[in-house]
Design a protein around this motif. Structure first.
Motif, PDB file in Angstrom:
ATOM      1  N   PRO A 271      -5.506   6.935 -22.573  1.00 34.82           N
ATOM      2  CA  PRO A 271      -5.837   6.571 -23.960  1.00 34.82           C
ATOM      3  C   PRO A 271      -6.760   7.586 -24.627  1.00 34.82           C
ATOM      4  CG  PRO A 271      -5.889   4.622 -22.564  1.00 34.82           C
ATOM      5  CD  PRO A 271      -5.692   5.799 -21.650  1.00 34.82           C
ATOM      6  N   SER A 272      -7.761   8.077 -23.891  1.00 35.21           N
ATOM      7  CA  SER A 272      -8.688   9.062 -24.460  1.00 35.21           C
ATOM      8  C   SER A 272      -7.963  10.364 -24.773  1.00 35.21           C
ATOM      9  CB  SER A 272      -9.838   9.319 -23.480  1.00 35.21           C
ATOM     10  OG  SER A 272     -10.730  10.279 -23.994  1.00 35.21           O
ATOM     11  N   GLU A 273      -7.059  10.777 -23.890  1.00 33.75           N
ATOM     12  CA  GLU A 273      -6.294  11.999 -24.122  1.00 33.75           C
ATOM     13  C   GLU A 273      -5.371  11.846 -25.328  1.00 33.75           C
ATOM     14  OE1 GLU A 273      -5.795  14.050 -19.710  1.00 33.75           O
ATOM     15  OE2 GLU A 273      -4.447  12.401 -20.284  1.00 33.75           O
TER      16      GLU A 273
ATOM     17  N   ASN B 197       0.814  -1.198   0.000  1.00 32.24           N
ATOM     18  CA  ASN B 197       0.000   0.000   0.000  1.00 32.24           C
ATOM     19  C   ASN B 197       0.853   1.255   0.000  1.00 32.24           C
ATOM     20  OD1 ASN B 197      -2.608  -1.079  -0.145  1.00 32.24           O
ATOM     21  ND2 ASN B 197      -2.568  -1.610   2.042  1.00 32.24           N
ATOM     22  N   ASN B 198       2.039   1.157   0.623  1.00 34.24           N
ATOM     23  CA  ASN B 198       2.952   2.293   0.544  1.00 34.24           C
ATOM     24  C   ASN B 198       3.346   2.546  -0.910  1.00 34.24           C
ATOM     25  OD1 ASN B 198       2.944   2.770   3.266  1.00 34.24           O
ATOM     26  ND2 ASN B 198       4.736   1.489   3.702  1.00 34.24           N
ATOM     27  N   SER B 199       3.581   1.436  -1.633  1.00 33.52           N
ATOM     28  CA  SER B 199       3.931   1.553  -3.047  1.00 33.52           C
ATOM     29  C   SER B 199       2.779   2.160  -3.844  1.00 33.52           C
ATOM     30  CB  SER B 199       4.279   0.185  -3.620  1.00 33.52           C
ATOM     31  OG  SER B 199       4.507   0.264  -5.006  1.00 33.52           O
ATOM     32  N   ASN B 200       1.581   1.672  -3.524  1.00 31.05           N
ATOM     33  CA  ASN B 200       0.405   2.233  -4.208  1.00 31.05           C
ATOM     34  C   ASN B 200       0.257   3.712  -3.928  1.00 31.05           C
ATOM     35  OD1 ASN B 200      -0.254  -0.202  -5.307  1.00 31.05           O
ATOM     36  ND2 ASN B 200      -1.776  -0.744  -3.731  1.00 31.05           N
ATOM     37  N   SER B 201       0.554   4.067  -2.662  1.00 36.50           N
ATOM     38  CA  SER B 201       0.458   5.476  -2.282  1.00 36.50           C
ATOM     39  C   SER B 201       1.436   6.325  -3.084  1.00 36.50           C
ATOM     40  CB  SER B 201       0.719   5.627  -0.787  1.00 36.50           C
ATOM     41  OG  SER B 201       0.671   6.984  -0.410  1.00 36.50           O
ATOM     42  N   ALA B 202       2.656   5.772  -3.260  1.00 40.71           N
ATOM     43  CA  ALA B 202       3.653   6.513  -4.032  1.00 40.71           C
ATOM     44  C   ALA B 202       3.206   6.666  -5.481  1.00 40.71           C
ATOM     45  CB  ALA B 202       4.996   5.791  -3.963  1.00 40.71           C
ATOM     46  N   THR B 203       2.645   5.556  -6.019  1.00 41.46           N
ATOM     47  CA  THR B 203       2.172   5.626  -7.402  1.00 41.46           C
ATOM     48  C   THR B 203       1.059   6.642  -7.540  1.00 41.46           C
ATOM     49  OG1 THR B 203       2.709   3.295  -7.692  1.00 41.46           O
ATOM     50  CG2 THR B 203       1.199   4.277  -9.285  1.00 41.46           C
ATOM     51  N   ALA B 204       0.165   6.658  -6.562  1.00 42.58           N
ATOM     52  CA  ALA B 204      -0.932   7.623  -6.588  1.00 42.58           C
ATOM     53  C   ALA B 204      -0.409   9.047  -6.516  1.00 42.58           C
ATOM     54  CB  ALA B 204      -1.898   7.350  -5.439  1.00 42.58           C
ATOM     55  N   SER B 205       0.647   9.218  -5.692  1.00 39.32           N
ATOM     56  CA  SER B 205       1.241  10.551  -5.572  1.00 39.32           C
ATOM     57  C   SER B 205       1.842  11.006  -6.893  1.00 39.32           C
ATOM     58  CB  SER B 205       2.312  10.542  -4.479  1.00 39.32           C
ATOM     59  OG  SER B 205       2.943  11.795  -4.396  1.00 39.32           O
ATOM     60  N   GLU B 206       2.526  10.054  -7.580  1.00 41.97           N
ATOM     61  CA  GLU B 206       3.109  10.387  -8.870  1.00 41.97           C
ATOM     62  C   GLU B 206       2.021  10.743  -9.869  1.00 41.97           C
ATOM     63  OE1 GLU B 206       5.377   7.032 -10.009  1.00 41.97           O
ATOM     64  OE2 GLU B 206       6.844   7.239  -8.393  1.00 41.97           O
ATOM     65  N   ALA B 207       0.922   9.970  -9.827  1.00 38.28           N
ATOM     66  CA  ALA B 207      -0.180  10.227 -10.762  1.00 38.28           C
ATOM     67  C   ALA B 207      -0.787  11.597 -10.530  1.00 38.28           C
ATOM     68  CB  ALA B 207      -1.250   9.136 -10.624  1.00 38.28           C
ATOM     69  N   ALA B 208      -0.835  11.965  -9.232  1.00 36.84           N
ATOM     70  CA  ALA B 208      -1.440  13.254  -8.897  1.00 36.84           C
ATOM     71  C   ALA B 208      -0.636  14.420  -9.432  1.00 36.84           C
ATOM     72  CB  ALA B 208      -1.589  13.372  -7.377  1.00 36.84           C
ATOM     73  N   THR B 209       0.697  14.193  -9.608  1.00 41.56           N
ATOM     74  CA  THR B 209       1.538  15.287 -10.099  1.00 41.56           C
ATOM     75  C   THR B 209       1.526  15.382 -11.619  1.00 41.56           C
ATOM     76  OG1 THR B 209       3.506  13.863 -10.198  1.00 41.56           O
ATOM     77  CG2 THR B 209       3.071  15.036  -8.123  1.00 41.56           C
ATOM     78  N   LYS B 210       0.994  14.363 -12.297  1.00 42.63           N
ATOM     79  CA  LYS B 210       0.926  14.418 -13.753  1.00 42.63           C
ATOM     80  C   LYS B 210      -0.108  15.438 -14.195  1.00 42.63           C
ATOM     81  CE  LYS B 210       2.398   9.747 -15.049  1.00 42.63           C
ATOM     82  NZ  LYS B 210       1.973   8.500 -15.734  1.00 42.63           N
ATOM     83  N   LEU B 211       0.229  16.141 -15.236  1.00 44.93           N
ATOM     84  CA  LEU B 211      -0.700  17.117 -15.772  1.00 44.93           C
ATOM     85  C   LEU B 211      -1.592  16.459 -16.817  1.00 44.93           C
ATOM     86  CD1 LEU B 211       1.670  20.185 -16.300  1.00 44.93           C
ATOM     87  CD2 LEU B 211       0.056  19.799 -14.431  1.00 44.93           C
ATOM     88  N   SER B 212      -2.862  16.797 -16.787  1.00 44.85           N
ATOM     89  CA  SER B 212      -3.782  16.282 -17.799  1.00 44.85           C
ATOM     90  C   SER B 212      -3.475  16.956 -19.138  1.00 44.85           C
ATOM     91  CB  SER B 212      -5.219  16.586 -17.401  1.00 44.85           C
ATOM     92  OG  SER B 212      -5.456  17.986 -17.458  1.00 44.85           O
ATOM     93  N   LEU B 213      -3.999  16.393 -20.205  1.00 46.63           N
ATOM     94  CA  LEU B 213      -3.825  17.012 -21.523  1.00 46.63           C
ATOM     95  C   LEU B 213      -4.432  18.416 -21.532  1.00 46.63           C
ATOM     96  CD1 LEU B 213      -3.001  16.871 -24.504  1.00 46.63           C
ATOM     97  CD2 LEU B 213      -5.241  15.842 -24.981  1.00 46.63           C
ATOM     98  N   LYS B 214      -5.574  18.548 -20.890  1.00 49.04           N
ATOM     99  CA  LYS B 214      -6.225  19.859 -20.822  1.00 49.04           C
ATOM    100  C   LYS B 214      -5.306  20.886 -20.170  1.00 49.04           C
ATOM    101  CE  LYS B 214     -10.649  21.932 -19.447  1.00 49.04           C
ATOM    102  NZ  LYS B 214     -11.967  21.648 -18.839  1.00 49.04           N
ATOM    103  N   GLN B 215      -4.626  20.484 -19.113  1.00 45.92           N
ATOM    104  CA  GLN B 215      -3.682  21.388 -18.450  1.00 45.92           C
ATOM    105  C   GLN B 215      -2.466  21.671 -19.324  1.00 45.92           C
ATOM    106  OE1 GLN B 215      -3.340  18.813 -14.985  1.00 45.92           O
ATOM    107  NE2 GLN B 215      -4.189  20.413 -13.657  1.00 45.92           N
TER     108      GLN B 215
END
Length: 621
Positions: free
Chosen positions: A110-112, A25-43
């Motif tokens: 994929p949609s982006e 779960n710590n690993s999942n948390s890190a992955t989630a944190s990384e995902a949160a820092t990714k910018l969407s295509l819209k951004q």
């Protein structure tokens, strides 16, 4: 808001049910944190979107984009049409493509990824004509199409300015009212840049046909025919002020009337004088083949607006084949209802002049026409759930084009809704000449522009999660191809089952799009005259002379645009046929339509790629 709330609840439930003490779960948390820092295509395209609207400020008004939402001052700006402004716009469009190419697809969903590739494809298409010729305008009609003539009877500052200002410029407070007045005050300067561009292109031998100049002059004269205080630029402004209860509205309206009288009318007269000076140099030749690099330009427009690499001759032959196929089907139906003598075109002329199918060109006749549109829309809306998993969550507005612009408006068209939802998607119809709108053609026209046509496609394709540029840079072939496919779909829904006359009207509408393949390529690649194209359309389709004339003159100034309808429809039918063959009993028309529409009006090659990937995943499952 509902979607966001549900997402938040699910996130909280997942968090509450997890055990934070495990390494996994710590690993999942890190992955989630990384995902949160990714910018969407819209951004990631936010700054690119701003760059685009700075190049074409009026298009921001069309889509209801505010200055604050893109952090740029565009509401009080107008496009610089001068030769240097055009050079700047072409460089700006190349810069936009370069920035889009720099986006890392690995960071996207994929949609982006589909959305990004669609935007890039359409930007590349818009640049193609500019790589062949130095004249004309990139980002012309609707901020997307290339236009060979800076001024014509359907496009240009003199057409888009009153359209945007009267119908789409939001005035809900004093600041927006002042921005409206600022735009009015800037009109002469913008017109000066347009006249400069007109004269620049004329010096290169790029002059609209004489009939296009004459049509444009008639439209301009109509714009200044009445007193300023009753001009739609003033009366519509007054209506918006009153609706929003803006303070000191009387003073603001007086300012608008003064600006229309001293600025707008003066600028319009400047363009009239410029066109009158050019008119003696104009020829009667309709096609762009006579222009510098005209043949090469037309081939790029086939790619840009038709998403096709076919040659003009191949498209011409395809058009003739489609004309023959549809004419044969119409022949059978006409005989069934008692029309047996003469060619299909001649029999449709008889139908056209039958009073029982004509709306009187009176206020009462026009009112009945609009009521019939409402009834036809209600009929098809009731059937949509059987054919689509996703349904439009906004109703479509139905409006008559204001009288001041009806004569210079091409038939009927659809405007997308504003981004903030304050303005609905709108089906506009010109009631200038009701003789060109027989009742047996009205139902199909309604389905093309509303549901299941342009409105449904636009609303389904809109997404808060995808960038606005995916809507701005839409595929003409996919958009118009879908709307033509929607006409056929209405027949499959059973709409015309007990109405052979209206079904004949539907087939005539399809025939009309096949004729476009013939006459567009005929004029621009084979040297057809305006009159030859008009005669062919009237004889083949049996339409009103005024309708044929307006259509042919439209193709003259928008070369290639009319090809998109049939080319797009045929591709959609091809993909649907393939999906049925591949999936067999698993084929679901609702799923097919949802997959086709969910990413908006994709360029035809990307649409095919998307459907092929979907079919591969379905067969592998």
């Amino acid at each position: 808001m509902k979607k966001l709330l549900n997402g938040l609840i699910i996130s909280l439930l997942v968090t509450a049910c997890s055990d934070p003490a495990t390494p996994e779960n710590n690993s999942n948390s890190a992955t989630a944190s990384e995902a949160a820092t990714k910018l969407s295509l819209k951004q990631q395209v936010a700054s690119i979107t701003k760059d685009y609207f700075v190049l074409r400020p009026e298009v921001a008004t069309y889509y209801g984009v505010s200055d604050a939402s893109i952090n740029a001052n565009v509401m009080s700006k107008l496009t610089d049409y001068s030769p240097s402004g055009e050079t700047h716009r072409r460089k700006g469009l190349k810069s936009i493509l370069s920035q889009l190419n720099d986006i890392d697809e690995a960071s996207l969903t994929p949609s982006e990824t589909i959305s990004l590739n669609a935007i890039k494809s359409e930007v590349k298409g818009a640049l193609l004509p500019a790589q062949v010729v130095n004249y004309g305008n990139v980002l012309g009609e609707y901020g997307v199409w290339f236009l060979p003539y800076a001024v014509n009877h359907l496009s240009g500052l003199q057409i888009e300015f009153p359209g945007y200002m009267e119908d789409k410029f939001a005035v809900t407070n004093t600041a927006e009212a002042e921005a409206y007045l600022t735009r009015l005050s800037m009109y002469p300067a913008a017109m000066g840049t347009l006249v400069d561009k007109l004269n620049h292109d004329v010096s290169m031998g790029v002059i609209p046909p004489d009939f296009v100049i004459d049509n444009t002059l008639r439209g301009l004269q109509a714009q200044i025919s009445g007193p300023a205080n009753s001009h739609p630029l003033v009366t519509s402004f007054n209506a918006k002020l009153n609706a929003a209860k803006v303070a000191d509205s009387d003073t603001l309206v007086k300012s608008a009337a003064e600006l229309v009288n001293t600025k707008y009318y003066a600028a319009t007269r400047q363009l009239i004088a410029a066109l009158e000076a050019v008119r003696p140099k104009a020829t009667h030749e309709a096609g762009i083949g006579r222009l510098p690099q005209g043949a090469k330009l037309y081939q790029t427009l086939i790619q840009h607006l038709g998403n096709s690499t076919k040659t003009a001759d191949e498209i011409h032959q395809l058009g003739l084949a489609e004309v023959a196929r549809i004419t044969a089907e119409m022949d059978g139906l006409l005989k069934e209802v008692g029309y047996v003598d003469g060619t299909v075109g001649e029999r449709m002329q008889v139908l056209l002049n039958d009073p029982q199918y004509l709306y009187p060109n009176t206020p009462e006749g026009k009112q009945q026409l609009m009521a019939d549109i409402d009834a036809d829309l209600a009929l098809v809306d009731a059937k949509l759930p059987d054919w689509f998993g996703r349904l439009p969550n906004q109703e479509v507005a139905i409006e008559a084009v204001p009288d001041s612009r009806a004569a210079s408006t091409s038939g009927a068209f659809y405007d997308a809704p504003s981004q903030d939802g304050s303005r609905k998607g709108t089906f506009w119809i010109s009631l200038y000449d009701t003789a060109s709108l027989p009742s047996y053609s009205l139902q199909t026209l309604t389905y093309h522009e509303t549901n299941p046509g342009h409105h449904l496609q636009t609303i389904i394709g809109l997404s808060d999660e995808l960038p606005l540029l995916s809507t701005v840079f839409y595929s003409n072939a996919a958009g118009e191809g879908w709307a033509l496919y929607a006409e056929r779909l209405a027949a499959e829904m059973g709409i015309y089952a007990n109405d052979p006359i209206d079904n004949i009207g539907r087939l005539q509408s399809e025939l009309h799009r096949a004729v476009r393949l013939v006459v567009d390529t005929g004029m621009h690649a084979k040297g057809w005259s305006r009159e030859q194209a008009i005669d062919y359309a009237v004889a083949t389709e049996g339409i009103h002379l005024s309708e044929a004339t307006g259509e042919i003159e439209r193709y003259t100034v928008w070369p290639g645009q009319a090809l998109g309808y049939k080319l797009g429809e045929l591709k959609i039918i091809e993909l649907r046929t393939k999906a049925k063959q591949v999936l067999g009993d698993k084929f679901d028309i609702k799923v097919f339509h949802d997959r086709l529409l969910e990413n908006g009006a994709l360029p035809l090659d990307l649409m095919e790629q998307k459907i092929n990937q979907w079919l591969a995943s379905e067969t592998a499952a």
